[in-house]
Design a protein around this motif. Structure first.
Motif, mmCIF file in Angstrom:
data_model
loop_
_atom_site.group_PDB
_atom_site.id
_atom_site.type_symbol
_atom_site.label_atom_id
_atom_site.label_comp_id
_atom_site.label_asym_id
_atom_site.label_seq_id
_atom_site.Cartn_x
_atom_site.Cartn_y
_atom_site.Cartn_z
ATOM 1 N N PHE A 82 -8.490 4.864 -12.362
ATOM 2 C CA PHE A 82 -8.565 4.504 -10.959
ATOM 3 C C PHE A 82 -7.805 5.571 -10.186
ATOM 4 O O PHE A 82 -6.830 6.137 -10.695
ATOM 5 N N THR A 83 -8.257 5.858 -8.975
ATOM 6 C CA THR A 83 -7.618 6.881 -8.148
ATOM 7 C C THR A 83 -7.443 6.355 -6.736
ATOM 8 O O THR A 83 -8.347 5.718 -6.187
ATOM 9 N N ILE A 84 -6.281 6.632 -6.168
ATOM 10 C CA ILE A 84 -6.041 6.346 -4.751
ATOM 11 C C ILE A 84 -5.723 7.674 -4.071
ATOM 12 O O ILE A 84 -4.843 8.411 -4.531
ATOM 13 N N ILE A 85 -6.456 7.979 -3.034
ATOM 14 C CA ILE A 85 -6.116 9.103 -2.158
ATOM 15 C C ILE A 85 -5.644 8.453 -0.879
ATOM 16 O O ILE A 85 -6.393 7.708 -0.239
ATOM 17 N N GLU A 86 -4.398 8.704 -0.529
ATOM 18 C CA GLU A 86 -3.821 7.991 0.613
ATOM 19 C C GLU A 86 -3.004 8.905 1.511
ATOM 20 O O GLU A 86 -2.435 9.893 1.069
ATOM 21 N N ARG A 87 -3.003 8.506 2.785
ATOM 22 C CA ARG A 87 -2.088 9.141 3.731
ATOM 23 C C ARG A 87 -0.767 8.414 3.558
ATOM 24 O O ARG A 87 -0.692 7.193 3.669
ATOM 25 N N HIS A 88 0.274 9.163 3.230
ATOM 26 C CA HIS A 88 1.609 8.588 3.024
ATOM 27 C C HIS A 88 2.589 9.385 3.870
ATOM 28 O O HIS A 88 2.832 10.561 3.598
ATOM 29 N N GLU A 89 3.116 8.739 4.905
ATOM 30 C CA GLU A 89 3.989 9.404 5.874
ATOM 31 C C GLU A 89 3.271 10.624 6.429
ATOM 32 O O GLU A 89 2.212 10.484 7.000
ATOM 33 N N ASP A 90 3.793 11.839 6.219
ATOM 34 C CA ASP A 90 3.136 13.020 6.796
ATOM 35 C C ASP A 90 2.363 13.829 5.756
ATOM 36 O O ASP A 90 2.039 14.986 5.972
ATOM 37 N N THR A 91 2.036 13.212 4.608
ATOM 38 C CA THR A 91 1.271 13.914 3.583
ATOM 39 C C THR A 91 0.056 13.084 3.166
ATOM 40 O O THR A 91 -0.037 11.903 3.466
ATOM 41 N N ILE A 92 -0.825 13.739 2.445
ATOM 42 C CA ILE A 92 -1.921 13.051 1.775
ATOM 43 C C ILE A 92 -1.692 13.270 0.295
ATOM 44 O O ILE A 92 -1.377 14.386 -0.141
ATOM 45 N N ARG A 93 -1.811 12.199 -0.473
ATOM 46 C CA ARG A 93 -1.543 12.340 -1.902
ATOM 47 C C ARG A 93 -2.598 11.605 -2.724
ATOM 48 O O ARG A 93 -3.219 10.659 -2.243
ATOM 49 N N LEU A 94 -2.767 12.070 -3.942
ATOM 50 C CA LEU A 94 -3.676 11.475 -4.901
ATOM 51 C C LEU A 94 -2.806 10.834 -5.985
ATOM 52 O O LEU A 94 -1.935 11.499 -6.548
ATOM 53 N N ILE A 95 -3.051 9.556 -6.242
ATOM 54 C CA ILE A 95 -2.296 8.852 -7.273
ATOM 55 C C ILE A 95 -3.277 8.392 -8.347
ATOM 56 O O ILE A 95 -4.120 7.539 -8.098
ATOM 57 N N PRO A 96 -3.188 8.975 -9.550
ATOM 58 C CA PRO A 96 -4.076 8.557 -10.634
ATOM 59 C C PRO A 96 -3.503 7.366 -11.404
ATOM 60 O O PRO A 96 -2.286 7.219 -11.528
ATOM 61 N N TYR A 97 -4.400 6.539 -11.889
ATOM 62 C CA TYR A 97 -4.061 5.400 -12.745
ATOM 63 C C TYR A 97 -4.890 5.520 -14.024
ATOM 64 O O TYR A 97 -5.865 4.795 -14.215
ATOM 65 N N PRO A 98 -4.526 6.453 -14.939
ATOM 66 C CA PRO A 98 -5.312 6.602 -16.164
ATOM 67 C C PRO A 98 -5.224 5.339 -17.019
ATOM 68 O O PRO A 98 -4.137 4.816 -17.251
ATOM 69 N N ASN A 99 -6.393 4.853 -17.435
ATOM 70 C CA ASN A 99 -6.486 3.600 -18.204
ATOM 71 C C ASN A 99 -5.737 2.458 -17.524
ATOM 72 O O ASN A 99 -5.182 1.579 -18.177
ATOM 73 N N GLY A 100 -5.704 2.485 -16.182
ATOM 74 C CA GLY A 100 -5.110 1.402 -15.410
ATOM 75 C C GLY A 100 -3.604 1.494 -15.218
ATOM 76 O O GLY A 100 -3.023 0.651 -14.543
ATOM 77 N N GLN A 101 -2.957 2.520 -15.774
ATOM 78 C CA GLN A 101 -1.510 2.669 -15.666
ATOM 79 C C GLN A 101 -1.166 3.736 -14.636
ATOM 80 O O GLN A 101 -1.613 4.880 -14.758
ATOM 81 N N ARG A 102 -0.358 3.378 -13.654
ATOM 82 C CA ARG A 102 0.002 4.348 -12.614
ATOM 83 C C ARG A 102 0.732 5.545 -13.211
ATOM 84 O O ARG A 102 1.654 5.397 -14.004
ATOM 85 N N SER A 103 0.310 6.734 -12.805
ATOM 86 C CA SER A 103 0.987 7.958 -13.204
ATOM 87 C C SER A 103 2.386 7.967 -12.594
ATOM 88 O O SER A 103 2.603 7.437 -11.497
ATOM 89 N N GLU A 104 3.320 8.579 -13.280
ATOM 90 C CA GLU A 104 4.689 8.676 -12.755
ATOM 91 C C GLU A 104 4.770 9.572 -11.530
ATOM 92 O O GLU A 104 5.713 9.476 -10.757
ATOM 93 N N HIS A 105 3.803 10.455 -11.381
ATOM 94 C CA HIS A 105 3.863 11.450 -10.313
ATOM 95 C C HIS A 105 2.619 11.414 -9.442
ATOM 96 O O HIS A 105 1.511 11.375 -9.951
ATOM 97 N N ALA A 106 2.827 11.462 -8.153
ATOM 98 C CA ALA A 106 1.726 11.607 -7.205
ATOM 99 C C ALA A 106 1.413 13.095 -7.058
ATOM 100 O O ALA A 106 2.292 13.942 -7.218
ATOM 101 N N PHE A 107 0.152 13.402 -6.767
ATOM 102 C CA PHE A 107 -0.286 14.775 -6.525
ATOM 103 C C PHE A 107 -0.456 14.934 -5.023
ATOM 104 O O PHE A 107 -1.278 14.249 -4.419
ATOM 105 N N VAL A 108 0.296 15.836 -4.434
ATOM 106 C CA VAL A 108 0.302 16.023 -2.983
ATOM 107 C C VAL A 108 -0.737 17.067 -2.592
ATOM 108 O O VAL A 108 -0.871 18.106 -3.254
ATOM 109 N N LEU A 109 -1.473 16.785 -1.520
ATOM 110 C CA LEU A 109 -2.445 17.745 -0.993
ATOM 111 C C LEU A 109 -1.690 18.968 -0.486
ATOM 112 O O LEU A 109 -0.850 18.866 0.402
ATOM 113 N N THR A 110 -1.956 20.126 -1.100
ATOM 114 C CA THR A 110 -1.267 21.359 -0.707
ATOM 115 C C THR A 110 -2.183 22.353 -0.010
ATOM 116 O O THR A 110 -1.710 23.214 0.720
ATOM 117 N N ARG A 111 -3.486 22.243 -0.282
ATOM 118 C CA ARG A 111 -4.453 23.134 0.357
ATOM 119 C C ARG A 111 -5.707 22.333 0.652
ATOM 120 O O ARG A 111 -6.106 21.485 -0.127
#
Length: 164
Positions: A82-111
């Motif tokens: 599962f994937t969430i791409i969300e606006r969080h404060e002043d950034t946009i980030r991608l949060i993966p949930y491989p096999n339903g488990q949230r990743s420890e780290h969000a991926f921030v939109l850099t480009r």
């Protein structure tokens, strides 16, 4: 490890590595990610053989896009995410949930450029970067790698598919 069923021997497409402008304080609107919305299908190969990848992304609300991915071999789902791409404060980030488990780290939109988005998480073990790029009218490319200069990254080409 973030992803276990990775394809082997996938060609690197230089267009995914083409530079796009860095994200500034004026982050793109969520609607600009519409190049990813809809249903996509492609193939992957891993140690177990050839399989099908399916990705589905919702249209954007003002702050969220939801995605699902599944990897199918011989009619059986061998991995999902599962994937969430969300606006969080002043950034946009991608949060993966491989096999339903949230990743420890969000991926921030850099480009971000028209039809291409680069998300990075330097503290993550692998991948450190996720790139989505529209490929013509009917294609979407997804790439994961260890960051800039990684020639060993993995990439999937998907075509527009019927949503089921």
């Amino acid at each position: 490890m973030w992803f276990k069923a990775l394809p082997v021997g996938v060609a690197i497409v230089l267009t995914l590595l083409a530079p796009c402008p860095p994200v500034t304080a004026q982050s793109p609107s969520m609607d600009q990610f519409r190049f990813m919305t809809g249903c996509w299908e492609g193939s992957f190969r891993d140690r177990s053989g050839l399989g099908t990848i399916e990705e589905h992304y919702t249209s954007a609300s003002s702050n969220v896009i939801l995605g699902t991915t599944r990897y199918i071999q011989a009619g059986k789902t061998v991995q999902y995410e599962f994937t969430i791409i969300e606006r969080h404060e002043d950034t946009i980030r991608l949060i993966p949930y491989p096999n339903g488990q949230r990743s420890e780290h969000a991926f921030v939109l850099t480009r971000f450029a028209l039809d291409q988005a680069v998300f990075e998480s330097p503290e993550h073990d692998y991948p450190k970067r996720i790139i989505y790029r529209r490929d013509g009218d009917r294609g979407l490319r997804a790439r994961i790698d260890a960051g800039s200069g990684d020639a060993e990254g993995r990439e999937w080409y998907m075509q527009r598919a019927a949503c089921s």
